[in-house]
Design an enzyme around this catalytic site. Structure first.
Site, PDB file in Angstrom:
ATOM      1  N   LYS A 113       0.841  -1.202   0.000  1.00  0.00           N
ATOM      2  CA  LYS A 113       0.000   0.000   0.000  1.00  0.00           C
ATOM      3  C   LYS A 113       0.877   1.253   0.000  1.00  0.00           C
ATOM      4  O   LYS A 113       0.692   2.168  -0.797  1.00  0.00           O
ATOM      5  CB  LYS A 113      -0.875  -0.014   1.265  1.00  0.00           C
ATOM      6  CG  LYS A 113      -1.807   1.161   1.392  1.00  0.00           C
ATOM      7  CD  LYS A 113      -2.403   1.295   2.792  1.00  0.00           C
ATOM      8  CE  LYS A 113      -3.077   0.034   3.279  1.00  0.00           C
ATOM      9  NZ  LYS A 113      -3.898   0.277   4.489  1.00  0.00           N
ATOM     10  N   LYS A 125       3.342  -2.014  11.294  1.00  0.00           N
ATOM     11  CA  LYS A 125       2.030  -1.987  11.968  1.00  0.00           C
ATOM     12  C   LYS A 125       2.232  -2.397  13.417  1.00  0.00           C
ATOM     13  O   LYS A 125       3.215  -3.078  13.738  1.00  0.00           O
ATOM     14  CB  LYS A 125       1.078  -2.979  11.291  1.00  0.00           C
ATOM     15  CG  LYS A 125      -0.380  -2.733  11.593  1.00  0.00           C
ATOM     16  CD  LYS A 125      -0.983  -1.715  10.651  1.00  0.00           C
ATOM     17  CE  LYS A 125      -2.397  -1.369  11.035  1.00  0.00           C
ATOM     18  NZ  LYS A 125      -3.078  -0.605   9.969  1.00  0.00           N
ATOM     19  N   ASP A 165      -5.472   3.273  13.928  1.00  0.00           N
ATOM     20  CA  ASP A 165      -6.181   2.209  13.197  1.00  0.00           C
ATOM     21  C   ASP A 165      -7.389   1.911  14.091  1.00  0.00           C
ATOM     22  O   ASP A 165      -7.812   2.796  14.867  1.00  0.00           O
ATOM     23  CB  ASP A 165      -5.266   0.975  12.999  1.00  0.00           C
ATOM     24  CG  ASP A 165      -5.878  -0.087  12.080  1.00  0.00           C
ATOM     25  OD1 ASP A 165      -5.800   0.065  10.858  1.00  0.00           O
ATOM     26  OD2 ASP A 165      -6.467  -1.064  12.589  1.00  0.00           O
TER      27      ASP A 165
HETATM   28  N1  LIG Z   1      -7.933   4.831  10.334  1.00  0.00           N
HETATM   29  C1  LIG Z   1      -7.271   4.828   9.196  1.00  0.00           C
HETATM   30  O1  LIG Z   1      -6.707   5.838   8.765  1.00  0.00           O
HETATM   31  C2  LIG Z   1      -7.219   3.591   8.367  1.00  0.00           C
HETATM   32  C3  LIG Z   1      -7.968   2.476   8.665  1.00  0.00           C
HETATM   33  N2  LIG Z   1      -7.979   1.420   7.813  1.00  0.00           N
HETATM   34  C4  LIG Z   1      -8.803   0.244   8.081  1.00  0.00           C
HETATM   35  O2  LIG Z   1     -10.168   0.619   8.125  1.00  0.00           O
HETATM   36  C5  LIG Z   1     -10.913  -0.249   8.998  1.00  0.00           C
HETATM   37  C6  LIG Z   1     -11.659   0.588  10.028  1.00  0.00           C
HETATM   38  O3  LIG Z   1     -10.731   1.354  10.780  1.00  0.00           O
HETATM   39  P1  LIG Z   1     -11.162   2.669  11.572  1.00  0.00           P
HETATM   40  O4  LIG Z   1     -12.389   3.239  10.995  1.00  0.00           O
HETATM   41  O5  LIG Z   1      -9.955   3.497  11.694  1.00  0.00           O
HETATM   42  O6  LIG Z   1     -11.462   2.068  13.011  1.00  0.00           O
HETATM   43  P2  LIG Z   1     -12.513   2.577  14.115  1.00  0.00           P
HETATM   44  O7  LIG Z   1     -12.076   1.960  15.374  1.00  0.00           O
HETATM   45  O8  LIG Z   1     -12.659   4.047  14.032  1.00  0.00           O
HETATM   46  O9  LIG Z   1     -13.874   1.936  13.617  1.00  0.00           O
HETATM   47  C7  LIG Z   1     -14.000   0.567  13.398  1.00  0.00           C
HETATM   48  C8  LIG Z   1     -15.448   0.255  13.135  1.00  0.00           C
HETATM   49  O10 LIG Z   1     -15.570  -1.098  12.739  1.00  0.00           O
HETATM   50  C9  LIG Z   1     -16.325  -1.823  13.703  1.00  0.00           C
HETATM   51  N3  LIG Z   1     -15.600  -3.076  13.970  1.00  0.00           N
HETATM   52  C10 LIG Z   1     -14.305  -3.209  14.303  1.00  0.00           C
HETATM   53  N4  LIG Z   1     -13.977  -4.486  14.506  1.00  0.00           N
HETATM   54  C11 LIG Z   1     -15.095  -5.172  14.308  1.00  0.00           C
HETATM   55  C12 LIG Z   1     -15.397  -6.523  14.355  1.00  0.00           C
HETATM   56  N5  LIG Z   1     -14.471  -7.459  14.657  1.00  0.00           N
HETATM   57  N6  LIG Z   1     -16.671  -6.888  14.061  1.00  0.00           N
HETATM   58  C13 LIG Z   1     -17.596  -5.943  13.743  1.00  0.00           C
HETATM   59  N7  LIG Z   1     -17.362  -4.644  13.694  1.00  0.00           N
HETATM   60  C14 LIG Z   1     -16.135  -4.259  13.965  1.00  0.00           C
HETATM   61  C15 LIG Z   1     -16.340  -0.986  14.961  1.00  0.00           C
HETATM   62  O11 LIG Z   1     -17.495  -1.259  15.730  1.00  0.00           O
HETATM   63  P3  LIG Z   1     -17.608  -0.718  17.251  1.00  0.00           P
HETATM   64  O12 LIG Z   1     -17.908   0.748  17.132  1.00  0.00           O
HETATM   65  O13 LIG Z   1     -18.711  -1.504  17.855  1.00  0.00           O
HETATM   66  O14 LIG Z   1     -16.276  -0.987  17.860  1.00  0.00           O
HETATM   67  C16 LIG Z   1     -16.315   0.416  14.364  1.00  0.00           C
HETATM   68  O15 LIG Z   1     -17.599   0.811  13.963  1.00  0.00           O
HETATM   69  C17 LIG Z   1      -9.878  -1.226   9.548  1.00  0.00           C
HETATM   70  O16 LIG Z   1      -9.801  -2.356   8.719  1.00  0.00           O
HETATM   71  C18 LIG Z   1      -8.559  -0.443   9.428  1.00  0.00           C
HETATM   72  O17 LIG Z   1      -7.435  -1.294   9.386  1.00  0.00           O
HETATM   73  C19 LIG Z   1      -7.269   1.418   6.647  1.00  0.00           C
HETATM   74  C20 LIG Z   1      -6.498   2.483   6.307  1.00  0.00           C
HETATM   75  C21 LIG Z   1      -6.331   3.625   7.194  1.00  0.00           C
HETATM   76  O1  LIG Z   2      -1.556   6.603   8.614  1.00  0.00           O
HETATM   77  C1  LIG Z   2      -0.834   5.655   8.776  1.00  0.00           C
HETATM   78  O2  LIG Z   2       0.361   5.715   9.022  1.00  0.00           O
HETATM   79  C2  LIG Z   2      -1.340   4.241   8.703  1.00  0.00           C
HETATM   80  C3  LIG Z   2      -2.759   4.052   8.337  1.00  0.00           C
HETATM   81  C4  LIG Z   2      -3.017   2.582   8.414  1.00  0.00           C
HETATM   82  O3  LIG Z   2      -2.849   1.986   9.451  1.00  0.00           O
HETATM   83  C5  LIG Z   2      -3.378   1.836   7.224  1.00  0.00           C
HETATM   84  O4  LIG Z   2      -3.155   2.327   6.118  1.00  0.00           O
HETATM   85  O5  LIG Z   2      -3.875   0.700   7.372  1.00  0.00           O
END
Ligand SMILES: NC(=O)C1=CN([C@@H]2O[C@H](COP(=O)(O)OP(=O)(O)OC[C@H]3O[C@@H](n4cnc5c(N)ncnc54)[C@H](OP(=O)(O)O)[C@@H]3O)[C@@H](O)[C@H]2O)C=CC1
Ligand SMILES: O=C(O)CCC(=O)C(=O)O
Length: 450
Positions: A113, A125, A165
């Site tokens: 990525k 990570k 994350d």
């Molecule tokens: N933040 C970032 O900049 C980036 C994030 N990502 C990916 O995006 C995804 C979401 O991340 P992000 O939005 O930051 O995380 P958050 O913690 O902000 O939100 C995660 C969301 O997903 C739900 N969730 C998490 N785990 C589970 C599970 N096992 N079963 C069901 N629901 C689940 C949570 O529910 P609840 O509210 O009940 O906990 C919450 O609504 C992940 O895969 C992460 O790796 C990818 C690139 C960058």
């Molecule tokens: O912003 C970052 O350094 C990482 C974001 C991340 O964890 C992802 O791309 O899955």
């Protein structure tokens, strides 16, 4: 190609029970077969054997005291996977399901990525099996301080730069940064996703979700289509889901779903974004409370989900944005999405579709953007934050957003061009894996055996 098979067999033996890591490596290595046929020198340099092994992994105890005065213990991790293109870069996940295999799969995906962004960042990570749910702010602070008390010796603005994350947002980054500063005496860009008045970048919070929508718009434009007017399905209710929904509205689409770990909201008139932000960013409440303001919306509790999938993907829509977690979209879900007329899937989450679901999308030749390409806007904007920190500047939102848009368009173009070069123009999984791999592999060869 015996060495792809041999490497996978060796990994299955040496990393038993790391099923997600194995799933991620298998997808990448299988995609690389046509490249290895054309470029045997990658094999001569043992690149795949090297690239599947992290350069370094640290595992550590995190002891902290809860509000009742009891000592709690968690496992902490940082995987520094590959530094061929720059300092290790990647988020921290705090979730009770975290294991060393989870962190390894995420770190492995991050290598390719980050390469696709075209920016000088390597892959890493980290995280912990800590559950932030139900904890007080003071407990979160004490956990973050304990976590950083070990992590600080392994990171630095030119070595390894963590970010957020799942379970790690602005609040946690603040506590982690404060402890790093206290331990080292240095005020420097060692983390990204920082607060806007102490080194953060405008647009970082929004970047992953906005980027996934820009990627979808690029995929659709290549087919003479657009998001405007489309009904969209979004899973998750966290950082990525919220800003995916926001950008979908800005581009004239209608997002009708979101979900958390307890259930799914389907609001046919469109998700109330203001309420979603209030519930999740401010109150940290369950989505079920959405019904207090919108009794006409539907709530499907997780216990009522289909046996073979997730409720979000059984609702009718035209574009889908998985933004919650890995393997949240099954083969049965993928078939239902296609039967319901979905023509575009852009992954905000990391590896949200199972291998079988990916095969269904590829077979159907819909616009399918794998996470390592579609959600790269978050880490790309983190690198923009690093650039602003090192020049002691803060760029206006417009400038960051323009750069993000351009980066997402460039990633799409690279994936599409590479897919065409290898004779499968619709296969952005192949395109993303080969394009990302080539950059890292070439740098590894040029830097010698290390
Ligand atoms: N933040 C970032 O900049 C980036 C994030 N990502 C990916 O995006 C995804 C979401 O991340 P992000 O939005 O930051 O995380 P958050 O913690 O902000 O939100 C995660 C969301 O997903 C739900 N969730 C998490 N785990 C589970 C599970 N096992 N079963 C069901 N629901 C689940 C949570 O529910 P609840 O509210 O009940 O906990 C919450 O609504 C992940 O895969 C992460 O790796 C990818 C690139 C960058
Ligand atoms: O912003 C970052 O350094 C990482 C974001 C991340 O964890 C992802 O791309 O899955």
């Amino acid at each position: 190609m015996p060495y792809v098979h041999d490497t996978l067999t060796r990994l299955a033996k040496s990393s038993p029970a790391q099923t997600e890591f194995y799933q991620a490596t298998e997808e990448v290595l299988e995609c690389l077969r046509p490249l290895f046929e054309r470029a045997p020198h990658y094999h001569q340099h043992s690149i795949i054997e090297r690239i599947v092994e992290p350069e370094r992994q640290v595992m550590f105890r995190v002891s902290w005291v809860d509000d009742a005065g009891r000592v709690q213990v968690n496992k902490g991790y940082r995987v520094q996977f590959n530094s061929a293109l720059g300092p290790y870069k990647g988020g921290l996940r705090f979730h009770p399901s975290v294991t060393s295999g989870t962190i390894k799969f995420l770190g492995f995906e991050q290598i390719f990525k980050n390469a696709l962004t075209g920016l000088p960042i390597g892959g890493g990570k980290g995280g912990a099996d800590f559950d932030p749910k139900g904890k007080s702010d003071n407990e979160i602070m004490r956990f973050c301080q304990a976590f950083m008390s070990e992590l600080y010796r392994h990171i630095g603005p030119h070595t390894d730069v963590p970010a957020g994350d799942i379970g790690v947002g602005g609040r946690e980054i603040g506590y982690l940064f404060g402890q790093y500063k206290r331990l080292t005496g240095r005020y420097e860009g060692v983390l990204t996703g920082k607060g806007l008045n102490w080194g953060g970048s405008l647009g970082r919070k929004e970047a992953t979700g906005y980027g996934a929508v820009y990627f979808a718009e690029n995929m659709l434009a290549a087919k003479g289509d657009a998001l405007r007017g489309k009904t969209c399905l979004v899973s998750g209710a966290g950082n990525v889901a919220i800003y995916t929904i926001e950008k979908l509205y800005e581009l004239g689409a209608k997002p009708v779903t979101c979900s958390d770990s307890k259930g799914t909201i389907h609001d046919p008139s469109g998700i109330d974004l203001g309420l979603l932000k209030q519930l999740k960013e401010v109150q940290r409440d369950s989505l079920e409370s959405y019904l207090h303001e919108h009794p006409e919306a539907h709530y499907i509790a997780a216990r009522d989900y289909p046996q073979d999938g997730h409720a979000v993907w059984r609702i009718e829509g035209e574009a889908a944005f998985p933004c919650a977690t890995q393997n949240e979209l099954t083969e049965a879900d993928a078939k239902t999405l296609l039967a319901n007329g979905v023509t575009c899937v852009s992954e905000g989450a990391n590896m949200p579709s199972t291998k079988e679901a990916v095969d269904v999308f590829l077979e159907a030749k819909i616009a399918y953007g794998p996470g390592k390409a579609a959600n790269a806007g978050g880490v790309a904007t983190s690198q923009l934050e690093m650039a602003q920190n090192s020049s002691m500047e803060q760029w206006p939102l417009d400038k960051v957003d323009q750069k993000l848009k351009q980066i997402m368009a460039d990633i799409h173009r690279q994936c599409a061009d590479t897919a065409s070069e290898f004779g499968e123009p619709d296969n952005l999984v192949l395109g993303a894996n080969i394009a990302g791999f080539r950059k890292v592999a070439d740098a590894m060869i040029e830097q010698g055996v290390i």
